[in-house]
Design a protein around this motif. Structure first.
Motif, PDB file in Angstrom:
ATOM      1  N   MET A   1       0.844  -1.185   0.000  1.00 55.00           N
ATOM      2  CA  MET A   1       0.000   0.000   0.000  1.00 55.00           C
ATOM      3  C   MET A   1       0.888   1.246   0.000  1.00 55.00           C
ATOM      4  O   MET A   1       1.980   1.244   0.535  1.00 55.00           O
ATOM      5  CB  MET A   1      -0.916  -0.029   1.217  1.00 55.00           C
ATOM      6  N   ILE A   2       0.394   2.274  -0.577  1.00 62.18           N
ATOM      7  CA  ILE A   2       1.128   3.532  -0.684  1.00 62.18           C
ATOM      8  C   ILE A   2       0.964   4.332   0.605  1.00 62.18           C
ATOM      9  O   ILE A   2      -0.141   4.478   1.114  1.00 62.18           O
ATOM     10  CB  ILE A   2       0.602   4.336  -1.895  1.00 62.18           C
TER      11      ILE A   2
ATOM     12  N   LEU B   1       5.839  10.247  -5.577  1.00 66.58           N
ATOM     13  CA  LEU B   1       5.100  10.220  -6.850  1.00 66.58           C
ATOM     14  C   LEU B   1       4.807  11.628  -7.354  1.00 66.58           C
ATOM     15  O   LEU B   1       4.910  11.895  -8.560  1.00 66.58           O
ATOM     16  CB  LEU B   1       3.792   9.440  -6.687  1.00 66.58           C
ATOM     17  N   SER B   2       4.473  12.525  -6.455  1.00 64.80           N
ATOM     18  CA  SER B   2       4.208  13.901  -6.847  1.00 64.80           C
ATOM     19  C   SER B   2       5.449  14.539  -7.468  1.00 64.80           C
ATOM     20  O   SER B   2       5.375  15.192  -8.515  1.00 64.80           O
ATOM     21  CB  SER B   2       3.750  14.698  -5.623  1.00 64.80           C
ATOM     22  N   ILE B   3       6.586  14.331  -6.855  1.00 66.74           N
ATOM     23  CA  ILE B   3       7.847  14.877  -7.371  1.00 66.74           C
ATOM     24  C   ILE B   3       8.165  14.275  -8.735  1.00 66.74           C
ATOM     25  O   ILE B   3       8.506  14.985  -9.684  1.00 66.74           O
ATOM     26  CB  ILE B   3       9.001  14.635  -6.372  1.00 66.74           C
TER      27      ILE B   3
ATOM     28  N   THR C   1      -3.826   6.324   1.580  1.00 67.87           N
ATOM     29  CA  THR C   1      -2.501   6.071   2.139  1.00 67.87           C
ATOM     30  C   THR C   1      -2.615   5.356   3.465  1.00 67.87           C
ATOM     31  O   THR C   1      -3.574   5.540   4.209  1.00 67.87           O
ATOM     32  CB  THR C   1      -1.718   7.390   2.338  1.00 67.87           C
ATOM     33  N   GLU C   2      -1.623   4.540   3.718  1.00 67.31           N
ATOM     34  CA  GLU C   2      -1.549   3.930   5.046  1.00 67.31           C
ATOM     35  C   GLU C   2      -0.639   4.813   5.880  1.00 67.31           C
ATOM     36  O   GLU C   2       0.167   5.588   5.355  1.00 67.31           O
ATOM     37  CB  GLU C   2      -1.039   2.495   4.969  1.00 67.31           C
ATOM     38  N   LYS C   3      -0.768   4.704   7.165  1.00 69.87           N
ATOM     39  CA  LYS C   3       0.075   5.493   8.055  1.00 69.87           C
ATOM     40  C   LYS C   3       1.516   5.003   7.936  1.00 69.87           C
ATOM     41  O   LYS C   3       1.758   3.809   7.745  1.00 69.87           O
ATOM     42  CB  LYS C   3      -0.395   5.356   9.498  1.00 69.87           C
ATOM     43  N   PRO C   4       2.493   5.915   8.045  1.00 66.85           N
ATOM     44  CA  PRO C   4       3.883   5.472   8.056  1.00 66.85           C
ATOM     45  C   PRO C   4       4.117   4.459   9.179  1.00 66.85           C
ATOM     46  O   PRO C   4       3.437   4.491  10.207  1.00 66.85           O
ATOM     47  CB  PRO C   4       4.684   6.756   8.294  1.00 66.85           C
ATOM     48  N   ARG C   5       5.061   3.577   8.984  1.00 67.59           N
ATOM     49  CA  ARG C   5       5.347   2.492   9.935  1.00 67.59           C
ATOM     50  C   ARG C   5       5.522   3.002  11.355  1.00 67.59           C
ATOM     51  O   ARG C   5       4.989   2.441  12.305  1.00 67.59           O
ATOM     52  CB  ARG C   5       6.588   1.722   9.467  1.00 67.59           C
ATOM     53  N   ALA C   6       6.247   4.091  11.541  1.00 69.02           N
ATOM     54  CA  ALA C   6       6.512   4.626  12.882  1.00 69.02           C
ATOM     55  C   ALA C   6       5.195   5.001  13.585  1.00 69.02           C
ATOM     56  O   ALA C   6       5.022   4.754  14.756  1.00 69.02           O
ATOM     57  CB  ALA C   6       7.424   5.840  12.808  1.00 69.02           C
ATOM     58  N   GLU C   7       4.247   5.602  12.840  1.00 69.27           N
ATOM     59  CA  GLU C   7       2.970   5.962  13.435  1.00 69.27           C
ATOM     60  C   GLU C   7       2.168   4.722  13.803  1.00 69.27           C
ATOM     61  O   GLU C   7       1.472   4.697  14.806  1.00 69.27           O
ATOM     62  CB  GLU C   7       2.153   6.832  12.460  1.00 69.27           C
ATOM     63  N   ARG C   8       2.220   3.657  12.968  1.00 75.11           N
ATOM     64  CA  ARG C   8       1.491   2.435  13.255  1.00 75.11           C
ATOM     65  C   ARG C   8       2.054   1.746  14.485  1.00 75.11           C
ATOM     66  O   ARG C   8       1.310   1.184  15.284  1.00 75.11           O
ATOM     67  CB  ARG C   8       1.574   1.491  12.056  1.00 75.11           C
ATOM     68  N   ASP C   9       3.378   1.784  14.638  1.00 76.75           N
ATOM     69  CA  ASP C   9       4.023   1.110  15.765  1.00 76.75           C
ATOM     70  C   ASP C   9       3.718   1.771  17.104  1.00 76.75           C
ATOM     71  O   ASP C   9       3.760   1.154  18.140  1.00 76.75           O
ATOM     72  CB  ASP C   9       5.546   1.043  15.552  1.00 76.75           C
ATOM     73  N   ASP C  10       3.401   3.091  17.077  1.00 82.20           N
ATOM     74  CA  ASP C  10       3.112   3.820  18.306  1.00 82.20           C
ATOM     75  C   ASP C  10       1.736   3.469  18.878  1.00 82.20           C
ATOM     76  O   ASP C  10       1.459   3.741  20.031  1.00 82.20           O
ATOM     77  CB  ASP C  10       3.151   5.331  18.057  1.00 82.20           C
ATOM     78  N   GLN C  11       0.869   2.895  18.086  1.00 79.94           N
ATOM     79  CA  GLN C  11      -0.497   2.625  18.556  1.00 79.94           C
ATOM     80  C   GLN C  11      -0.623   1.328  19.277  1.00 79.94           C
ATOM     81  O   GLN C  11       0.062   0.413  19.225  1.00 79.94           O
ATOM     82  CB  GLN C  11      -1.465   2.640  17.363  1.00 79.94           C
TER      83      GLN C  11
END
Length: 165
Positions: A1-2, A10-12, A155-165
């Motif tokens: 997932m993006i 992708l925007s850049i 978008t999925e949350k960045p890994r660091a944000e997912r790990d904090d939950q």
């Protein structure tokens, strides 16, 4: 997932795919190697289909854009395959769509002038049976972009944000 970083990459890349990976990484907060891995993954996943140069039509002598609306009485797979094969032979056709509504197919055709369009048209109708063809010529290009809107990407949350939950 993006994730959000992929979306920024992708925007850049949609703006300018020649920007060095190190610069892209700097803009999105990654070092070069992780940024390059993400770009490679986006290519492997088919999100990035190809990287191309966008040319100035006037400088390559294709100043006329025609939108060709085609209607046919034939609506079967064999005819569609034959039609798609015929259209693939014409480099002037730069976009080809199967439509819903009154028009069956829509082509965007790039040619130097009306005479070149007429020659294209004659070659086309000699190769395949079409019920009706209606052509509109663009007078002025007001907006043109190859950039897809990325605001719709889930978008999925960045890994660091997912790990904090």
């Amino acid at each position: 997932m993006i994730d959000r970083i992929d979306r920024r990459i992708l925007s850049i890349l949609q703006e300018d795919c020649t920007i060095p990976v190190a610069e892209i990484g700097r803009r999105v907060g990654l070092s070069t190697t992780p940024c390059w891995r993400r770009i490679q993954k986006l290519e492997e996943d088919g999100v990035i289909q190809r990287r191309v140069a966008i040319l100035d039509p006037k400088k390559v002598n294709v100043k006329v854009t025609a939108f060709v609306a085609i209607t046919t009485s034939r609506h079967n797979d064999d005819w569609l395959r034959k039609f798609a094969d015929v259209i693939s032979e014409f480099p002037e056709v730069i976009e080809f769509y199967r439509m819903a509504g009154q028009v069956d197919y829509l082509l965007r055709v790039a040619v130097p002038d009306i005479e070149a369009y007429d020659a294209f048209y004659k070659r086309l109708i000699a190769k395949i049976d079409i019920s009706d063809v209606s052509t509109s010529f663009a007078m002025e290009q007001i907006k043109s972009t190859s950039q897809l809107p990325l605001s719709y990407v889930q978008t999925e949350k960045p890994r660091a944000e997912r790990d904090d939950q």
